[in-house]
Design an enzyme around this catalytic site. Sequence first.
Site, PDB file in Angstrom:
ATOM      1  CE  LYS A 176      -1.437   2.626   3.502  1.00  0.00           C
ATOM      2  NZ  LYS A 176      -1.666   3.983   2.648  1.00  0.00           N
ATOM      3  CD  GLU A 249      14.813   1.032   7.002  1.00  0.00           C
ATOM      4  OE1 GLU A 249      15.216   1.996   7.689  1.00  0.00           O
ATOM      5  OE2 GLU A 249      15.510  -0.275   6.723  1.00  0.00           O
ATOM      6  CB  CYS A 283      14.492   8.991   5.668  1.00  0.00           C
ATOM      7  SG  CYS A 283      15.378   7.939   4.584  1.00  0.00           S
ATOM      8  CD  GLU A 380      12.225  13.185   9.731  1.00  0.00           C
ATOM      9  OE1 GLU A 380      11.051  12.524   9.944  1.00  0.00           O
ATOM     10  OE2 GLU A 380      12.876  12.571   8.703  1.00  0.00           O
TER      11      GLU A 380
HETATM   12  P1  NAD Z   1       3.553   8.436   7.605  1.00  0.00           P
HETATM   13  O1  NAD Z   1       4.038   7.608   8.818  1.00  0.00           O
HETATM   14  O2  NAD Z   1       2.498   9.285   7.921  1.00  0.00           O
HETATM   15  O3  NAD Z   1       2.870   7.324   6.434  1.00  0.00           O
HETATM   16  C1  NAD Z   1       3.646   6.384   5.958  1.00  0.00           C
HETATM   17  C2  NAD Z   1       2.700   5.305   5.379  1.00  0.00           C
HETATM   18  O4  NAD Z   1       2.061   4.889   6.545  1.00  0.00           O
HETATM   19  C3  NAD Z   1       1.647   5.839   4.469  1.00  0.00           C
HETATM   20  O5  NAD Z   1       1.416   5.042   3.517  1.00  0.00           O
HETATM   21  C4  NAD Z   1       0.400   5.871   5.404  1.00  0.00           C
HETATM   22  O6  NAD Z   1      -0.806   5.688   4.894  1.00  0.00           O
HETATM   23  C5  NAD Z   1       0.527   4.835   6.475  1.00  0.00           C
HETATM   24  N1  NAD Z   1       0.038   4.729   7.706  1.00  0.00           N
HETATM   25  C6  NAD Z   1      -0.623   5.872   8.267  1.00  0.00           C
HETATM   26  N2  NAD Z   1      -1.274   5.602   9.441  1.00  0.00           N
HETATM   27  C7  NAD Z   1      -0.836   4.140   9.518  1.00  0.00           C
HETATM   28  C8  NAD Z   1      -1.333   3.197  10.624  1.00  0.00           C
HETATM   29  N3  NAD Z   1      -1.812   3.549  11.697  1.00  0.00           N
HETATM   30  N4  NAD Z   1      -0.885   1.737  10.392  1.00  0.00           N
HETATM   31  C9  NAD Z   1      -0.163   1.409   9.298  1.00  0.00           C
HETATM   32  N5  NAD Z   1       0.088   2.271   8.197  1.00  0.00           N
HETATM   33  C10 NAD Z   1      -0.321   3.579   8.494  1.00  0.00           C
HETATM   34  O7  NAD Z   1       4.991   8.954   6.941  1.00  0.00           O
HETATM   35  P2  NAD Z   1       4.982  10.105   5.707  1.00  0.00           P
HETATM   36  O8  NAD Z   1       4.493  11.286   5.966  1.00  0.00           O
HETATM   37  O9  NAD Z   1       4.562   9.341   4.441  1.00  0.00           O
HETATM   38  O10 NAD Z   1       6.543   9.871   5.182  1.00  0.00           O
HETATM   39  C11 NAD Z   1       7.267  10.726   5.858  1.00  0.00           C
HETATM   40  C12 NAD Z   1       8.198  10.154   6.957  1.00  0.00           C
HETATM   41  O11 NAD Z   1       8.850   8.838   6.423  1.00  0.00           O
HETATM   42  C13 NAD Z   1       9.529  10.753   7.464  1.00  0.00           C
HETATM   43  O12 NAD Z   1       9.505  10.712   8.742  1.00  0.00           O
HETATM   44  C14 NAD Z   1      10.598  10.173   6.800  1.00  0.00           C
HETATM   45  O13 NAD Z   1      11.843  10.211   7.511  1.00  0.00           O
HETATM   46  C15 NAD Z   1      10.194   8.559   6.901  1.00  0.00           C
HETATM   47  N6  NAD Z   1      10.936   7.881   5.710  1.00  0.00           N
HETATM   48  C16 NAD Z   1      12.107   6.936   6.301  1.00  0.00           C
HETATM   49  C17 NAD Z   1      12.659   6.291   5.532  1.00  0.00           C
HETATM   50  C18 NAD Z   1      13.789   5.380   5.986  1.00  0.00           C
HETATM   51  O14 NAD Z   1      14.270   4.340   5.045  1.00  0.00           O
HETATM   52  N7  NAD Z   1      14.098   5.336   7.271  1.00  0.00           N
HETATM   53  C19 NAD Z   1      12.557   6.571   4.224  1.00  0.00           C
HETATM   54  C20 NAD Z   1      11.614   7.398   3.713  1.00  0.00           C
HETATM   55  C21 NAD Z   1      10.920   8.106   4.541  1.00  0.00           C
END
Ligand code: NAD
Length: 477
Positions: A176, A249, A283, A380
Amino acid sequence: MAVSVGKTGTQSFVMTIGGECVPGKMSFGVINPATGKVFAEAPECSAEQLDAAVSAAERAFPDWSRDMDRRRQALLACAEAIKTHAEELAPLLTREQGRPLPLAHQELEFSLGWFQFTAGMNLPVEVVQDDPTAYIEVRHRPCGVVGAITPWNYPLLMFTWKVAPALLAGDTVVIKPSPYTPLTTLRFGEILNEVLPAGVLNVVSGDDELGAMITRHPAIRKVAFTGSVATGKKVAAAIAPDLKRLTLELGGNDAAIVLDDIDVETAAAKLFGYAFANSGQVCCAIKRIYVHESVAAQLVEALAGIANATKVGDGMDPESQLGPLNNKPQFERVIELVEDARRSGATIVTGGKPLDGEGYFYPPTLVTGVGSGTRLVDEEQFGPALPIIRYTDVDEAIRNANDTTYGLGGSVWSADPERAVAIADRLESGTVWINMHMMPNPAAPFGGWKWSGVGVENGIWGLTGFTDLQTLSIARA
Ligand code: NAD
Protein backbone atom coordinates in the site's frame (compact mmCIF):
# COMPACT_ATOMS: atom_id res chain seq x y z
CA MET A 1 -2.93 0.38 -19.06
CA ALA A 2 -6.26 0.12 -17.23
CA VAL A 3 -7.17 3.72 -16.59
CA SER A 4 -10.52 5.38 -16.97
CA VAL A 5 -12.05 8.76 -16.37
CA GLY A 6 -13.08 9.21 -12.74
CA LYS A 7 -16.01 11.07 -11.27
CA THR A 8 -14.25 14.44 -11.30
CA GLY A 9 -13.32 14.00 -14.96
CA THR A 10 -9.71 13.21 -14.06
CA GLN A 11 -7.69 10.11 -14.90
CA SER A 12 -8.49 7.21 -12.60
CA PHE A 13 -6.24 4.24 -11.72
CA VAL A 14 -6.75 0.61 -10.70
CA MET A 15 -5.39 -1.77 -8.09
CA THR A 16 -3.78 -5.13 -8.84
CA ILE A 17 -5.33 -8.02 -6.92
CA GLY A 18 -4.70 -11.67 -7.82
CA GLY A 19 -3.34 -10.63 -11.21
CA GLU A 20 -6.47 -8.65 -12.10
CA CYS A 21 -6.93 -4.89 -12.57
CA VAL A 22 -9.46 -3.94 -9.90
CA PRO A 23 -11.16 -0.55 -9.62
CA GLY A 24 -12.22 0.76 -6.25
CA LYS A 25 -15.87 1.06 -5.32
CA MET A 26 -14.87 4.50 -4.05
CA SER A 27 -11.96 6.71 -5.04
CA PHE A 28 -9.97 9.64 -3.67
CA GLY A 29 -8.30 12.60 -5.35
CA VAL A 30 -4.53 12.89 -5.82
CA ILE A 31 -3.12 16.42 -5.73
CA ASN A 32 -0.33 17.79 -7.89
CA PRO A 33 1.73 19.71 -5.30
CA ALA A 34 2.88 22.18 -7.96
CA THR A 35 -0.71 23.39 -8.38
CA GLY A 36 -2.43 22.28 -5.17
CA LYS A 37 -5.18 20.78 -7.35
CA VAL A 38 -6.51 17.26 -7.83
CA PHE A 39 -5.30 15.81 -11.14
CA ALA A 40 -6.20 12.12 -10.83
CA GLU A 41 -8.15 9.66 -8.75
CA ALA A 42 -6.96 6.55 -6.95
CA PRO A 43 -9.10 3.63 -5.85
CA GLU A 44 -10.07 3.32 -2.20
CA CYS A 45 -9.52 -0.33 -1.27
CA SER A 46 -12.37 -1.86 0.75
CA ALA A 47 -11.90 -4.39 3.57
CA GLU A 48 -13.20 -7.13 1.24
CA GLN A 49 -10.73 -6.15 -1.47
CA LEU A 50 -7.86 -6.22 1.02
CA ASP A 51 -8.97 -9.71 2.07
CA ALA A 52 -9.02 -10.72 -1.59
CA ALA A 53 -5.49 -9.35 -2.06
CA VAL A 54 -4.15 -11.21 0.96
CA SER A 55 -5.92 -14.44 -0.09
CA ALA A 56 -4.44 -14.14 -3.57
CA ALA A 57 -0.97 -13.70 -2.05
CA GLU A 58 -1.54 -16.73 0.20
CA ARG A 59 -2.60 -18.85 -2.76
CA ALA A 60 0.41 -17.77 -4.83
CA PHE A 61 2.91 -18.44 -2.02
CA PRO A 62 3.45 -22.25 -2.17
CA ASP A 63 4.37 -22.25 -5.84
CA TRP A 64 6.32 -18.96 -5.74
CA SER A 65 8.43 -20.01 -2.76
CA ARG A 66 9.60 -23.19 -4.49
CA ASP A 67 12.16 -22.06 -7.07
CA MET A 68 14.75 -19.36 -6.40
CA ASP A 69 16.16 -19.31 -9.93
CA ARG A 70 12.73 -18.66 -11.34
CA ARG A 71 12.35 -15.75 -8.90
CA ARG A 72 15.73 -14.35 -9.96
CA GLN A 73 14.61 -14.34 -13.58
CA ALA A 74 11.33 -12.70 -12.59
CA LEU A 75 13.20 -9.87 -10.81
CA LEU A 76 15.30 -9.26 -13.92
CA ALA A 77 12.10 -9.16 -15.96
CA CYS A 78 10.69 -6.60 -13.49
CA ALA A 79 13.76 -4.40 -14.08
CA GLU A 80 13.22 -4.63 -17.85
CA ALA A 81 9.53 -3.77 -17.46
CA ILE A 82 10.41 -0.67 -15.43
CA LYS A 83 12.89 0.41 -18.09
CA THR A 84 10.27 -0.06 -20.82
CA HIS A 85 7.76 2.15 -19.00
CA ALA A 86 10.16 4.83 -17.69
CA GLU A 87 8.97 7.53 -20.10
CA GLU A 88 5.39 7.08 -18.92
CA LEU A 89 6.18 6.72 -15.21
CA ALA A 90 8.62 9.60 -14.68
CA PRO A 91 6.20 12.46 -15.49
CA LEU A 92 3.50 10.77 -13.43
CA LEU A 93 5.93 10.60 -10.51
CA THR A 94 6.76 14.28 -10.90
CA ARG A 95 3.08 15.18 -10.97
CA GLU A 96 2.16 13.25 -7.83
CA GLN A 97 5.40 13.72 -5.86
CA GLY A 98 6.63 17.10 -7.08
CA ARG A 99 10.32 16.57 -7.74
CA PRO A 100 11.95 17.70 -11.02
CA LEU A 101 11.54 15.30 -13.93
CA PRO A 102 15.24 14.29 -14.22
CA LEU A 103 15.14 13.25 -10.57
CA ALA A 104 11.96 11.26 -11.17
CA HIS A 105 13.87 9.43 -13.92
CA GLN A 106 16.71 8.93 -11.44
CA GLU A 107 14.34 7.23 -8.96
CA LEU A 108 13.23 4.85 -11.71
CA GLU A 109 16.85 4.09 -12.58
CA PHE A 110 17.64 3.40 -8.92
CA SER A 111 14.59 1.15 -8.71
CA LEU A 112 15.46 -0.94 -11.72
CA GLY A 113 19.11 -1.09 -10.61
CA TRP A 114 17.97 -2.35 -7.21
CA PHE A 115 15.82 -5.07 -8.85
CA GLN A 116 18.84 -6.14 -10.90
CA PHE A 117 21.18 -6.13 -7.93
CA THR A 118 18.72 -8.06 -5.77
CA ALA A 119 18.28 -10.68 -8.50
CA GLY A 120 21.97 -11.55 -8.07
CA MET A 121 21.81 -12.11 -4.32
CA ASN A 122 21.80 -15.41 -2.44
CA LEU A 123 20.28 -16.50 0.82
CA PRO A 124 23.14 -17.73 2.99
CA VAL A 125 23.26 -21.30 4.30
CA GLU A 126 25.58 -21.85 7.25
CA VAL A 127 26.81 -25.30 8.22
CA VAL A 128 27.36 -25.31 11.98
CA GLN A 129 28.16 -29.01 12.40
CA ASP A 130 29.38 -31.59 9.91
CA ASP A 131 30.91 -34.63 11.61
CA PRO A 132 30.22 -38.35 12.04
CA THR A 133 27.44 -37.71 14.57
CA ALA A 134 25.37 -35.07 12.75
CA TYR A 135 25.05 -32.57 9.94
CA ILE A 136 23.44 -29.28 10.98
CA GLU A 137 22.79 -26.34 8.71
CA VAL A 138 21.02 -23.03 9.30
CA ARG A 139 19.03 -21.73 6.38
CA HIS A 140 16.53 -19.01 5.57
CA ARG A 141 12.93 -19.78 4.69
CA PRO A 142 10.39 -17.27 3.37
CA CYS A 143 7.92 -15.79 5.87
CA GLY A 144 4.76 -16.02 3.75
CA VAL A 145 2.64 -12.99 2.88
CA VAL A 146 4.37 -9.63 3.42
CA GLY A 147 2.35 -6.47 4.03
CA ALA A 148 4.36 -3.47 2.78
CA ILE A 149 3.51 0.16 3.54
CA THR A 150 5.38 3.09 1.98
CA PRO A 151 5.66 6.89 2.36
CA TRP A 152 5.33 9.67 -0.22
CA ASN A 153 8.90 10.93 -0.57
CA TYR A 154 10.35 8.12 -2.74
CA PRO A 155 7.35 5.92 -3.53
CA LEU A 156 9.06 3.74 -6.12
CA LEU A 157 12.40 3.26 -4.42
CA MET A 158 10.67 2.44 -1.13
CA PHE A 159 8.46 -0.01 -3.06
CA THR A 160 11.57 -1.61 -4.54
CA TRP A 161 13.45 -1.89 -1.23
CA LYS A 162 10.59 -4.04 0.03
CA VAL A 163 9.17 -5.85 -2.98
CA ALA A 164 12.46 -6.95 -4.64
CA PRO A 165 13.98 -8.71 -1.59
CA ALA A 166 10.60 -10.08 -0.44
CA LEU A 167 10.02 -11.66 -3.85
CA LEU A 168 13.56 -13.04 -4.09
CA ALA A 169 13.23 -14.53 -0.61
CA GLY A 170 10.11 -16.38 -1.80
CA ASP A 171 7.46 -14.26 -0.08
CA THR A 172 4.40 -12.84 -1.77
CA VAL A 173 3.36 -9.23 -1.21
CA VAL A 174 0.44 -6.90 -0.62
CA ILE A 175 1.68 -3.30 -0.81
CA LYS A 176 0.00 0.00 0.00
CA PRO A 177 1.53 3.35 -1.03
CA SER A 178 0.93 6.68 0.68
CA PRO A 179 -2.39 8.28 -0.24
CA TYR A 180 -0.36 11.34 -1.38
CA THR A 181 1.55 9.35 -4.03
CA PRO A 182 -0.38 6.20 -4.95
CA LEU A 183 -0.37 6.48 -8.74
CA THR A 184 3.07 5.32 -9.82
CA THR A 185 2.87 2.43 -7.36
CA LEU A 186 -0.50 1.41 -8.82
CA ARG A 187 1.06 1.51 -12.29
CA PHE A 188 4.08 -0.47 -11.02
CA GLY A 189 1.57 -3.11 -9.90
CA GLU A 190 0.02 -3.36 -13.35
CA ILE A 191 3.36 -3.28 -15.16
CA LEU A 192 5.11 -5.85 -12.97
CA ASN A 193 2.12 -8.16 -13.09
CA GLU A 194 2.77 -8.57 -16.79
CA VAL A 195 5.93 -10.49 -15.82
CA LEU A 196 4.95 -11.99 -12.44
CA PRO A 197 2.55 -14.88 -11.72
CA ALA A 198 -0.91 -13.79 -10.54
CA GLY A 199 -1.14 -13.06 -6.82
CA VAL A 200 2.60 -12.75 -6.18
CA LEU A 201 2.39 -8.93 -6.08
CA ASN A 202 -0.83 -7.18 -5.08
CA VAL A 203 -1.11 -3.40 -4.98
CA VAL A 204 -3.91 -1.73 -3.05
CA SER A 205 -4.44 1.95 -2.30
CA GLY A 206 -6.25 3.90 0.35
CA ASP A 207 -5.85 6.03 3.41
CA ASP A 208 -4.03 5.47 6.70
CA GLU A 209 -6.76 3.13 7.95
CA LEU A 210 -5.98 0.73 5.10
CA GLY A 211 -2.39 0.64 6.40
CA ALA A 212 -3.71 -0.15 9.87
CA MET A 213 -5.87 -2.94 8.42
CA ILE A 214 -2.77 -4.46 6.80
CA THR A 215 -0.90 -4.42 10.10
CA ARG A 216 -3.81 -6.20 11.82
CA HIS A 217 -4.52 -8.75 9.07
CA PRO A 218 -4.09 -12.25 10.55
CA ALA A 219 -2.80 -13.85 7.34
CA ILE A 220 0.07 -11.37 6.90
CA ARG A 221 3.24 -12.76 8.47
CA LYS A 222 5.60 -9.82 8.06
CA VAL A 223 5.12 -6.06 7.89
CA ALA A 224 7.73 -3.94 6.13
CA PHE A 225 6.99 -0.30 6.92
CA THR A 226 8.62 3.00 5.96
CA GLY A 227 7.25 6.23 7.37
CA SER A 228 7.25 8.46 10.41
CA VAL A 229 8.24 7.49 13.95
CA ALA A 230 4.73 8.20 15.22
CA THR A 231 3.14 5.79 12.74
CA GLY A 232 5.95 3.26 13.18
CA LYS A 233 5.12 2.99 16.87
CA LYS A 234 1.44 2.36 16.03
CA VAL A 235 2.51 -0.34 13.57
CA ALA A 236 4.72 -2.01 16.19
CA ALA A 237 1.79 -2.07 18.63
CA ALA A 238 -0.65 -3.34 15.99
CA ILE A 239 1.47 -6.34 15.00
CA ALA A 240 2.18 -7.40 18.59
CA PRO A 241 -0.96 -9.52 19.18
CA ASP A 242 -0.02 -12.03 16.50
CA LEU A 243 3.77 -11.53 16.60
CA LYS A 244 4.30 -10.70 12.94
CA ARG A 245 7.85 -10.14 11.77
CA LEU A 246 8.60 -6.43 11.41
CA THR A 247 10.93 -3.97 9.72
CA LEU A 248 10.52 -0.29 10.53
CA GLU A 249 12.37 2.37 8.52
CA LEU A 250 11.46 5.60 10.24
CA GLY A 251 12.44 9.23 10.39
CA GLY A 252 15.82 10.82 10.94
CA ASN A 253 17.39 14.03 12.17
CA ASP A 254 20.83 13.50 10.66
CA ALA A 255 23.66 15.74 11.79
CA ALA A 256 26.67 16.70 9.68
CA ILE A 257 29.70 17.68 11.75
CA VAL A 258 32.00 19.98 9.79
CA LEU A 259 35.59 20.21 11.06
CA ASP A 260 37.89 23.21 10.85
CA ASP A 261 40.10 21.83 8.05
CA ILE A 262 37.58 21.55 5.19
CA ASP A 263 37.75 23.18 1.81
CA VAL A 264 34.69 25.36 2.29
CA GLU A 265 33.58 25.80 -1.33
CA THR A 266 33.78 22.09 -2.15
CA ALA A 267 32.09 21.04 1.07
CA ALA A 268 29.35 23.66 0.72
CA ALA A 269 28.23 22.36 -2.67
CA LYS A 270 28.01 18.81 -1.35
CA LEU A 271 26.40 19.74 1.96
CA PHE A 272 23.76 21.75 0.13
CA GLY A 273 22.97 18.83 -2.18
CA TYR A 274 22.64 16.35 0.68
CA ALA A 275 20.46 18.70 2.73
CA PHE A 276 18.12 20.00 0.03
CA ALA A 277 17.74 17.03 -2.35
CA ASN A 278 14.06 16.39 -3.00
CA SER A 279 13.44 19.70 -1.17
CA GLY A 280 14.75 18.16 2.05
CA GLN A 281 12.13 15.38 1.97
CA VAL A 282 14.61 12.54 2.42
CA CYS A 283 14.74 10.41 5.57
CA CYS A 284 18.54 10.54 5.58
CA ALA A 285 19.05 14.10 4.35
CA ILE A 286 21.34 16.36 6.38
CA LYS A 287 18.91 17.99 8.79
CA ARG A 288 21.37 19.80 11.08
CA ILE A 289 24.87 21.14 10.40
CA TYR A 290 27.33 21.56 13.27
CA VAL A 291 30.24 23.64 11.98
CA HIS A 292 33.47 24.70 13.68
CA GLU A 293 33.40 28.42 14.47
CA SER A 294 36.60 29.07 12.48
CA VAL A 295 34.88 28.19 9.17
CA ALA A 296 31.23 28.87 10.09
CA ALA A 297 30.85 32.32 8.53
CA GLN A 298 32.52 31.23 5.30
CA LEU A 299 30.37 28.11 5.09
CA VAL A 300 27.12 30.01 5.68
CA GLU A 301 28.09 32.50 2.98
CA ALA A 302 28.92 29.73 0.48
CA LEU A 303 25.66 27.87 1.24
CA ALA A 304 23.68 31.10 0.92
CA GLY A 305 25.20 31.73 -2.51
CA ILE A 306 24.01 28.30 -3.67
CA ALA A 307 20.57 28.70 -2.06
CA ASN A 308 19.99 32.06 -3.71
CA ALA A 309 20.97 30.70 -7.12
CA THR A 310 18.70 27.64 -6.85
CA LYS A 311 15.59 27.69 -9.01
CA VAL A 312 12.48 26.41 -7.24
CA GLY A 313 9.51 25.58 -9.44
CA ASP A 314 7.18 23.05 -11.02
CA GLY A 315 9.07 19.79 -11.51
CA MET A 316 7.89 19.68 -15.13
CA ASP A 317 9.76 22.93 -15.85
CA PRO A 318 13.25 21.95 -17.09
CA GLU A 319 14.72 24.98 -15.27
CA SER A 320 13.53 23.79 -11.83
CA GLN A 321 16.18 22.39 -9.52
CA LEU A 322 13.90 21.93 -6.52
CA GLY A 323 10.19 21.15 -6.66
CA PRO A 324 7.40 21.87 -4.18
CA LEU A 325 6.80 20.21 -0.83
CA ASN A 326 4.70 17.14 -1.48
CA ASN A 327 1.61 17.97 0.52
CA LYS A 328 -0.13 20.70 2.46
CA PRO A 329 0.46 19.35 6.00
CA GLN A 330 4.18 19.04 5.26
CA PHE A 331 4.24 22.53 3.70
CA GLU A 332 2.53 24.00 6.76
CA ARG A 333 4.88 22.14 9.07
CA VAL A 334 7.97 23.65 7.43
CA ILE A 335 6.40 27.13 7.57
CA GLU A 336 5.64 26.63 11.27
CA LEU A 337 9.11 25.34 12.18
CA VAL A 338 10.81 28.31 10.50
CA GLU A 339 8.38 30.77 12.14
CA ASP A 340 9.07 29.13 15.51
CA ALA A 341 12.82 29.58 14.96
CA ARG A 342 12.28 33.20 13.92
CA ARG A 343 10.22 33.84 17.08
CA SER A 344 13.06 32.39 19.16
CA GLY A 345 15.47 34.99 17.73
CA ALA A 346 17.07 32.97 14.91
CA THR A 347 18.58 34.61 11.85
CA ILE A 348 16.93 33.55 8.60
CA VAL A 349 19.85 33.80 6.17
CA THR A 350 17.97 32.80 3.00
CA GLY A 351 14.35 32.00 2.15
CA GLY A 352 12.11 31.85 5.21
CA LYS A 353 8.74 32.37 3.53
CA PRO A 354 6.65 30.32 1.09
CA LEU A 355 6.76 31.47 -2.52
CA ASP A 356 3.78 33.43 -3.80
CA GLY A 357 1.26 31.70 -6.05
CA GLU A 358 -0.33 28.28 -6.17
CA GLY A 359 1.36 25.07 -5.06
CA TYR A 360 3.42 24.16 -2.02
CA PHE A 361 6.66 25.98 -2.89
CA TYR A 362 9.16 26.88 -0.19
CA PRO A 363 12.67 28.16 -1.03
CA PRO A 364 15.89 26.70 0.40
CA THR A 365 16.11 28.27 3.84
CA LEU A 366 19.25 28.57 5.98
CA VAL A 367 18.81 29.34 9.66
CA THR A 368 21.55 30.37 12.11
CA GLY A 369 21.49 31.48 15.74
CA VAL A 370 19.68 28.32 16.84
CA GLY A 371 20.62 25.32 18.96
CA SER A 372 19.18 22.49 21.01
CA GLY A 373 15.80 23.48 22.36
CA THR A 374 14.63 25.01 19.06
CA ARG A 375 12.10 22.80 17.29
CA LEU A 376 13.87 23.18 13.92
CA VAL A 377 16.96 21.61 15.50
CA ASP A 378 15.26 19.02 17.73
CA GLU A 379 12.58 17.75 15.34
CA GLU A 380 12.67 16.23 11.87
CA GLN A 381 11.74 19.12 9.55
CA PHE A 382 11.59 16.95 6.39
CA GLY A 383 11.73 20.06 4.23
CA PRO A 384 14.02 22.77 2.81
CA ALA A 385 14.93 24.53 6.08
CA LEU A 386 18.38 23.82 7.46
CA PRO A 387 19.69 24.91 10.88
CA ILE A 388 23.43 25.65 11.01
CA ILE A 389 24.91 25.54 14.50
CA ARG A 390 28.42 26.77 15.42
CA TYR A 391 30.59 24.87 17.84
CA THR A 392 33.99 25.48 19.42
CA ASP A 393 34.66 22.07 20.92
CA VAL A 394 34.04 18.98 18.78
CA ASP A 395 33.04 16.94 21.85
CA GLU A 396 30.15 19.35 22.31
CA ALA A 397 29.15 18.91 18.64
CA ILE A 398 29.19 15.11 19.00
CA ARG A 399 27.14 15.33 22.21
CA ASN A 400 24.54 17.52 20.53
CA ALA A 401 24.46 15.35 17.39
CA ASN A 402 23.69 12.31 19.57
CA ASP A 403 21.29 14.10 21.91
CA THR A 404 18.17 12.95 20.03
CA THR A 405 15.80 10.02 19.88
CA TYR A 406 16.66 9.68 16.17
CA GLY A 407 19.58 7.59 14.91
CA LEU A 408 19.31 7.15 11.15
CA GLY A 409 22.48 8.69 9.69
CA GLY A 410 25.27 11.15 10.38
CA SER A 411 28.36 12.48 8.65
CA VAL A 412 31.71 14.05 9.38
CA TRP A 413 33.43 16.48 7.01
CA SER A 414 37.20 16.86 7.08
CA ALA A 415 40.33 16.92 4.93
CA ASP A 416 41.70 14.23 7.24
CA PRO A 417 39.74 10.96 6.86
CA GLU A 418 41.34 9.36 9.95
CA ARG A 419 40.35 12.27 12.12
CA ALA A 420 36.83 12.10 10.65
CA VAL A 421 36.49 8.35 11.23
CA ALA A 422 37.46 8.78 14.89
CA ILE A 423 34.53 11.16 15.27
CA ALA A 424 32.19 9.02 13.18
CA ASP A 425 32.96 6.12 15.56
CA ARG A 426 31.24 8.15 18.28
CA LEU A 427 28.03 8.88 16.34
CA GLU A 428 24.90 6.97 17.33
CA SER A 429 23.34 6.14 13.96
CA GLY A 430 22.76 3.26 11.56
CA THR A 431 24.97 4.83 8.88
CA VAL A 432 27.93 7.18 9.19
CA TRP A 433 29.45 8.87 6.17
CA ILE A 434 32.70 10.80 5.69
CA ASN A 435 32.60 13.75 3.27
CA MET A 436 29.32 12.47 1.87
CA HIS A 437 25.83 11.77 3.11
CA MET A 438 22.55 10.18 2.11
CA MET A 439 23.74 7.76 -0.59
CA PRO A 440 22.41 4.26 0.18
CA ASN A 441 23.97 1.23 -1.49
CA PRO A 442 22.10 -1.94 -2.43
CA ALA A 443 24.83 -4.08 -0.85
CA ALA A 444 24.93 -2.24 2.49
CA PRO A 445 22.35 -2.38 5.28
CA PHE A 446 20.30 0.76 5.79
CA GLY A 447 18.37 1.29 8.99
CA GLY A 448 18.04 3.35 12.10
CA TRP A 449 19.16 3.18 15.71
CA LYS A 450 16.90 4.33 18.54
CA TRP A 451 13.51 5.56 17.25
CA SER A 452 14.69 5.65 13.63
CA GLY A 453 13.83 2.04 13.11
CA VAL A 454 13.87 -1.67 13.80
CA GLY A 455 15.77 -3.99 11.46
CA VAL A 456 17.33 -2.88 8.18
CA GLU A 457 16.74 -2.87 4.46
CA ASN A 458 19.23 -3.71 1.70
CA GLY A 459 22.18 -6.03 1.46
CA ILE A 460 22.08 -9.57 2.74
CA TRP A 461 20.80 -8.23 6.07
CA GLY A 462 17.75 -6.69 4.42
CA LEU A 463 17.11 -9.78 2.31
CA THR A 464 17.23 -12.14 5.28
CA GLY A 465 14.77 -9.85 7.07
CA PHE A 466 12.15 -11.33 4.74
CA THR A 467 12.83 -14.84 6.04
CA ASP A 468 12.66 -16.94 9.17
CA LEU A 469 15.64 -19.03 10.23
CA GLN A 470 15.32 -22.78 10.03
CA THR A 471 17.80 -25.26 11.48
CA LEU A 472 18.09 -28.53 9.60
CA SER A 473 19.65 -31.34 11.67
CA ILE A 474 20.43 -34.78 10.21
CA ALA A 475 21.48 -37.58 12.55
CA ARG A 476 24.45 -39.61 11.38
CA ALA A 477 24.97 -41.89 14.33
P1 NAD B 1 3.53 8.40 7.60
O1 NAD B 1 4.00 7.63 8.77
O2 NAD B 1 2.54 9.46 7.79
O3 NAD B 1 2.89 7.43 6.50
C1 NAD B 1 3.63 6.35 5.94
C2 NAD B 1 2.65 5.30 5.44
O4 NAD B 1 1.98 4.74 6.57
C3 NAD B 1 1.56 5.83 4.52
O5 NAD B 1 1.33 4.86 3.50
C4 NAD B 1 0.35 5.94 5.44
O6 NAD B 1 -0.89 5.86 4.78
C5 NAD B 1 0.57 4.72 6.33
N1 NAD B 1 -0.09 4.79 7.65
C6 NAD B 1 -0.51 5.87 8.34
N2 NAD B 1 -1.05 5.51 9.53
C7 NAD B 1 -0.93 4.15 9.60
C8 NAD B 1 -1.24 3.18 10.59
N3 NAD B 1 -1.81 3.51 11.75
N4 NAD B 1 -0.94 1.89 10.35
C9 NAD B 1 -0.34 1.52 9.20
N5 NAD B 1 -0.03 2.39 8.22
C10 NAD B 1 -0.31 3.69 8.41
O7 NAD B 1 4.86 8.95 6.90
P2 NAD B 1 4.99 9.91 5.63
O8 NAD B 1 4.63 11.29 6.05
O9 NAD B 1 4.31 9.28 4.46
O10 NAD B 1 6.56 9.81 5.32
C11 NAD B 1 7.49 10.67 5.88
C12 NAD B 1 8.28 9.97 6.97
O11 NAD B 1 8.86 8.77 6.44
C13 NAD B 1 9.43 10.80 7.48
O12 NAD B 1 9.50 10.71 8.88
C14 NAD B 1 10.64 10.13 6.84
O13 NAD B 1 11.85 10.37 7.53
C15 NAD B 1 10.23 8.71 6.84
N6 NAD B 1 11.01 7.93 5.87
C16 NAD B 1 11.92 7.02 6.34
C17 NAD B 1 12.70 6.31 5.44
C18 NAD B 1 13.72 5.30 5.93
O14 NAD B 1 14.17 4.48 5.12
N7 NAD B 1 14.11 5.31 7.19
C19 NAD B 1 12.56 6.52 4.07
C20 NAD B 1 11.62 7.45 3.63
C21 NAD B 1 10.85 8.14 4.54
